[in-house]
Design an enzyme around this catalytic site. Structure first.
Site, PDB file in Angstrom:
ATOM      1  N   ARG A   9      -2.568  -1.876  -3.747  1.00  0.00           N
ATOM      2  CA  ARG A   9      -3.776  -0.961  -3.181  1.00  0.00           C
ATOM      3  C   ARG A   9      -3.587  -0.067  -4.586  1.00  0.00           C
ATOM      4  O   ARG A   9      -2.399   0.774  -4.172  1.00  0.00           O
ATOM      5  CB  ARG A   9      -4.095  -0.164  -1.383  1.00  0.00           C
ATOM      6  CG  ARG A   9      -5.002   0.001  -2.210  1.00  0.00           C
ATOM      7  CD  ARG A   9      -4.706   2.064  -0.998  1.00  0.00           C
ATOM      8  NE  ARG A   9      -6.101   2.309  -0.536  1.00  0.00           N
ATOM      9  CZ  ARG A   9      -5.541   3.366   0.205  1.00  0.00           C
ATOM     10  NH1 ARG A   9      -4.996   4.087  -0.047  1.00  0.00           N
ATOM     11  NH2 ARG A   9      -6.722   4.426   0.196  1.00  0.00           N
ATOM     12  N   ARG A  24     -11.336  16.055   6.781  1.00  0.00           N
ATOM     13  CA  ARG A  24     -12.313  16.670   5.441  1.00  0.00           C
ATOM     14  C   ARG A  24     -13.519  17.422   5.950  1.00  0.00           C
ATOM     15  O   ARG A  24     -14.239  16.687   6.447  1.00  0.00           O
ATOM     16  CB  ARG A  24     -12.534  15.626   4.752  1.00  0.00           C
ATOM     17  CG  ARG A  24     -10.964  14.638   4.006  1.00  0.00           C
ATOM     18  CD  ARG A  24     -10.235  13.276   3.565  1.00  0.00           C
ATOM     19  NE  ARG A  24      -9.804  12.610   3.480  1.00  0.00           N
ATOM     20  CZ  ARG A  24      -9.223  11.499   3.398  1.00  0.00           C
ATOM     21  NH1 ARG A  24     -11.126  10.630   2.833  1.00  0.00           N
ATOM     22  NH2 ARG A  24      -8.558  11.053   2.944  1.00  0.00           N
ATOM     23  N   HIS A  67     -13.065   4.153  -0.023  1.00  0.00           N
ATOM     24  CA  HIS A  67     -13.067   2.397   0.772  1.00  0.00           C
ATOM     25  C   HIS A  67     -13.598   0.878   0.358  1.00  0.00           C
ATOM     26  O   HIS A  67     -14.249   0.362   1.215  1.00  0.00           O
ATOM     27  CB  HIS A  67     -13.381   3.022   1.818  1.00  0.00           C
ATOM     28  CG  HIS A  67     -12.075   3.841   3.086  1.00  0.00           C
ATOM     29  ND1 HIS A  67     -13.513   4.944   3.404  1.00  0.00           N
ATOM     30  CD2 HIS A  67     -11.438   4.210   2.901  1.00  0.00           C
ATOM     31  CE1 HIS A  67     -12.611   5.765   4.080  1.00  0.00           C
ATOM     32  NE2 HIS A  67     -11.657   5.527   3.660  1.00  0.00           N
ATOM     33  N   LYS A  94       2.997   0.956   3.064  1.00  0.00           N
ATOM     34  CA  LYS A  94       3.490   0.085   4.022  1.00  0.00           C
ATOM     35  C   LYS A  94       2.939  -1.755   3.437  1.00  0.00           C
ATOM     36  O   LYS A  94       3.107  -1.620   2.086  1.00  0.00           O
ATOM     37  CB  LYS A  94       1.704   0.093   4.353  1.00  0.00           C
ATOM     38  CG  LYS A  94       0.909   1.115   5.313  1.00  0.00           C
ATOM     39  CD  LYS A  94      -0.011   1.135   5.067  1.00  0.00           C
ATOM     40  CE  LYS A  94      -0.869   2.744   5.941  1.00  0.00           C
ATOM     41  NZ  LYS A  94      -1.922   2.853   6.951  1.00  0.00           N
ATOM     42  N   GLY A 122     -10.688   2.141  12.135  1.00  0.00           N
ATOM     43  CA  GLY A 122     -10.590   2.448  13.740  1.00  0.00           C
ATOM     44  C   GLY A 122     -11.503   3.502  14.899  1.00  0.00           C
ATOM     45  O   GLY A 122     -12.047   2.309  16.072  1.00  0.00           O
ATOM     46  N   HIS A 165     -17.506   2.641   7.654  1.00  0.00           N
ATOM     47  CA  HIS A 165     -16.523   2.170   7.450  1.00  0.00           C
ATOM     48  C   HIS A 165     -16.334   4.242   8.086  1.00  0.00           C
ATOM     49  O   HIS A 165     -15.984   5.153   7.357  1.00  0.00           O
ATOM     50  CB  HIS A 165     -15.619   2.332   6.249  1.00  0.00           C
ATOM     51  CG  HIS A 165     -13.978   2.988   6.449  1.00  0.00           C
ATOM     52  ND1 HIS A 165     -13.030   1.275   6.471  1.00  0.00           N
ATOM     53  CD2 HIS A 165     -13.132   3.540   6.964  1.00  0.00           C
ATOM     54  CE1 HIS A 165     -12.478   1.647   6.767  1.00  0.00           C
ATOM     55  NE2 HIS A 165     -11.802   2.894   6.703  1.00  0.00           N
ATOM     56  N   ASN A 195       1.094  -0.877  -0.150  1.00  0.00           N
ATOM     57  CA  ASN A 195       0.428  -0.041   0.132  1.00  0.00           C
ATOM     58  C   ASN A 195       0.721   1.107   0.127  1.00  0.00           C
ATOM     59  O   ASN A 195       1.355   1.856   0.907  1.00  0.00           O
ATOM     60  CB  ASN A 195      -0.893  -0.208   1.398  1.00  0.00           C
ATOM     61  CG  ASN A 195      -1.715   1.370   1.689  1.00  0.00           C
ATOM     62  OD1 ASN A 195      -1.680   1.799   0.536  1.00  0.00           O
ATOM     63  ND2 ASN A 195      -2.985   1.438   2.373  1.00  0.00           N
ATOM     64  N   ASP A 212      -8.185  13.768  15.615  1.00  0.00           N
ATOM     65  CA  ASP A 212      -8.209  12.244  16.042  1.00  0.00           C
ATOM     66  C   ASP A 212      -9.579  11.835  17.060  1.00  0.00           C
ATOM     67  O   ASP A 212      -9.726  13.346  17.853  1.00  0.00           O
ATOM     68  CB  ASP A 212      -6.837  11.984  17.128  1.00  0.00           C
ATOM     69  CG  ASP A 212      -7.090  10.236  17.740  1.00  0.00           C
ATOM     70  OD1 ASP A 212      -7.204  10.090  18.412  1.00  0.00           O
ATOM     71  OD2 ASP A 212      -5.730   9.753  16.602  1.00  0.00           O
ATOM     72  N   GLU A 245      -8.747  -4.792   4.900  1.00  0.00           N
ATOM     73  CA  GLU A 245      -8.288  -4.880   3.633  1.00  0.00           C
ATOM     74  C   GLU A 245      -6.794  -5.399   2.867  1.00  0.00           C
ATOM     75  O   GLU A 245      -7.173  -5.604   2.092  1.00  0.00           O
ATOM     76  CB  GLU A 245      -7.889  -2.403   3.672  1.00  0.00           C
ATOM     77  CG  GLU A 245      -9.177  -2.430   3.773  1.00  0.00           C
ATOM     78  CD  GLU A 245      -8.481  -0.626   3.617  1.00  0.00           C
ATOM     79  OE1 GLU A 245      -9.131  -0.054   3.017  1.00  0.00           O
ATOM     80  OE2 GLU A 245      -8.548  -0.302   5.212  1.00  0.00           O
ATOM     81  N   ASN A 272      -9.973   7.776  10.131  1.00  0.00           N
ATOM     82  CA  ASN A 272      -9.561   9.199   9.977  1.00  0.00           C
ATOM     83  C   ASN A 272     -10.474   9.936   8.332  1.00  0.00           C
ATOM     84  O   ASN A 272     -10.763  10.351   8.318  1.00  0.00           O
ATOM     85  CB  ASN A 272      -8.267   9.399   9.518  1.00  0.00           C
ATOM     86  CG  ASN A 272      -7.624  11.001   9.550  1.00  0.00           C
ATOM     87  OD1 ASN A 272      -7.802  11.573  10.632  1.00  0.00           O
ATOM     88  ND2 ASN A 272      -7.183  11.031   8.592  1.00  0.00           N
TER      89      ASN A 272
END
Length: 400
Positions: free
Chosen positions: A91, A241, A180, A14, A331, A208, A7, A283, A385, A211
């Protein structure tokens, strides 16, 4: 059979290495701050071993070389040779309307990814860089692209078209794509299994929340609507966002002297929880803590966040003619017991009531959080994912 999942972000990479016989993670980690000072590498094994260090690399190619070196390191690695890697899954954010399923990467696929650079200017170039890095480092190993947009390609025109001149869709591809998708797809399959039914018999809302936040209305296993649009900016309020916004607000900001680049930064990186709250953070954990301490702006941000989700749940409930369940993931969706309560406490008119005890127990694990007498179910369903990408590689290349 070993599958490497990559990713690649604009300044990160990642990775997760799977043994697909038992879908076991062999190693995982990431590079951060690519292209900046002090790039940092994290490498983990499931036995608890962790390596972290600043490693001077300039780009995705150099980062991948270091990842591969670690995977075959005599002491730290989990492979004797890179030849043990059967295939690589990537991804990719945007495939437009030309790629609607996972695809083996070839020149044509790469050209489509390039064509979609304007639709995903931060992600698609980085995704392609990750693919080309793998091609350079492991020539001959097949690469498969799994696209964030693909699960949403079942939406009907009345869902994905905007009410602007139709020529803008035909000429420029301006429409709702949704994102997503890999997470929504995984959660749809996992929820169907959890409910002990076939996916084609499953009608749910997937939520989902992280962040980045998005929802999808899934009817008989297929998406009929989703909250994100041409870009990941539309829809729910998110960490930084803005989500849904009157387009005239953008025009107004430009008229007031802000450049389009400044407005883009404002809406993507300085809005959402971050922009409304007064704690210099987007957060959810920080926002809840600040509200608990009496911050009125943090409390306002939380109310706005929950309200937008509740509004879409109501809309999707009607579109789906009464879903069987809503699945919370991501998350925030998996771990924020307080935010799930804020949302669920507003759904009584839809026949959905929260069981506080169950909600507290479902911290990052699958389970029903609604009461037994609710007319449909609220479920926490952890997403994966990377595993979904790995499974897509196996299916696409017919490796079973």
């Amino acid at each position: 059979m070993k599958i490497l999942v990559i990713n690649a972000g604009s300044s990160s990479m990642k990775f997760t290495l799977y043994s697909m016989e038992n879908e076991q993670i062999l190693a995982k980690g990431l590079f951060e701050r690519l292209g900046y000072d002090k790039p940092n590498m994290v490498y983990k094994r499931p036995d608890g071993y962790k390596f972290e260090a600043e490693i001077p690399v300039k780009n995705h190619v150099e980062a991948l070389k270091k990842i591969c070196e670690k995977l075959v390191d005599p002491e730290d690695g989990v492979l004797k040779s890179l030849s043990e890697i059967t295939a690589i899954g990537h991804r990719v954010l945007h495939g437009g309307e030309k790629i609607t399923a996972p695809v083996k990467i070839d020149d044509k696929a790469k050209e489509i990814i390039r064509e979609c650079f304007p639709l995903g200017p931060l992600h698609n170039p980085a995704n392609l860089a990750g693919i080309e890095a793998c091609e350079e480092e492991m020539p001959g190993v097949p690469n498969v692209g799994v696209f964030d947009t693909q699960f949403h390609m079942t939406m009907p025109p009345e869902a994905y078209l905007y009410a602007i001149p139709y020529d803008f869709y035909k000429k420029y591809g301006i429409r709702k794509y949704g994102f997503h998708g890999t997470s929504h797809h995984y959660v749809t399959l996992a929820t169907a299994k959890f409910l002990n039914q076939k996916v084609e018999d499953t009608t749910i809302i997937t939520c989902h929340l992280g962040n980045g936040c998005s929802m999808a209305a899934v009817k008989n296993g297929k998406v009929i609507d989703t909250t994100m649009g041409l870009t990941p900016l539309e829809g729910l309020m998110m960490g930084t966002r803005c989500g849904d916004l009157d387009p005239a607000a953008v025009i107004r900001l430009v008229d007031l002297g802000h450049t389009t680049a400044e407005v883009d930064k404002i809406l993507n990186k300085q809005s959402g929880l971050y922009g409304v709250g007064d704690i210099n953070s987007g957060d959810m954990r920080d926002m809840l803590a600040a509200a608990e301490k009496g911050s009125e702006r943090a409390e306002l941000a939380l109310k706005m966040f929950a309200r937008r989700i509740v509004k879409y749940i109501g809309a999707y409930y009607v579109l789906l003619d009464g879903p069987q369940a809503i699945s919370f993931t991501g998350g925030v969706g998996e771990f924020s017991v307080p935010m799930r309560k804020r949302i669920m406490d507003q759904l009584g008119s839809l026949g959905l009531k929260l069981d506080d005890g169950r909600n507290a127990e479902c911290f990052g694990k699958a389970g029903v959080i609604s009461t037994d007498d609710s007319s449909w179910k609220a479920i926490v369903m952890p997403t994966d994912e990377e595993l979904m990408i790995a499974r897509s590689v196996v299916d696409t290349l017919h490796l079973k």
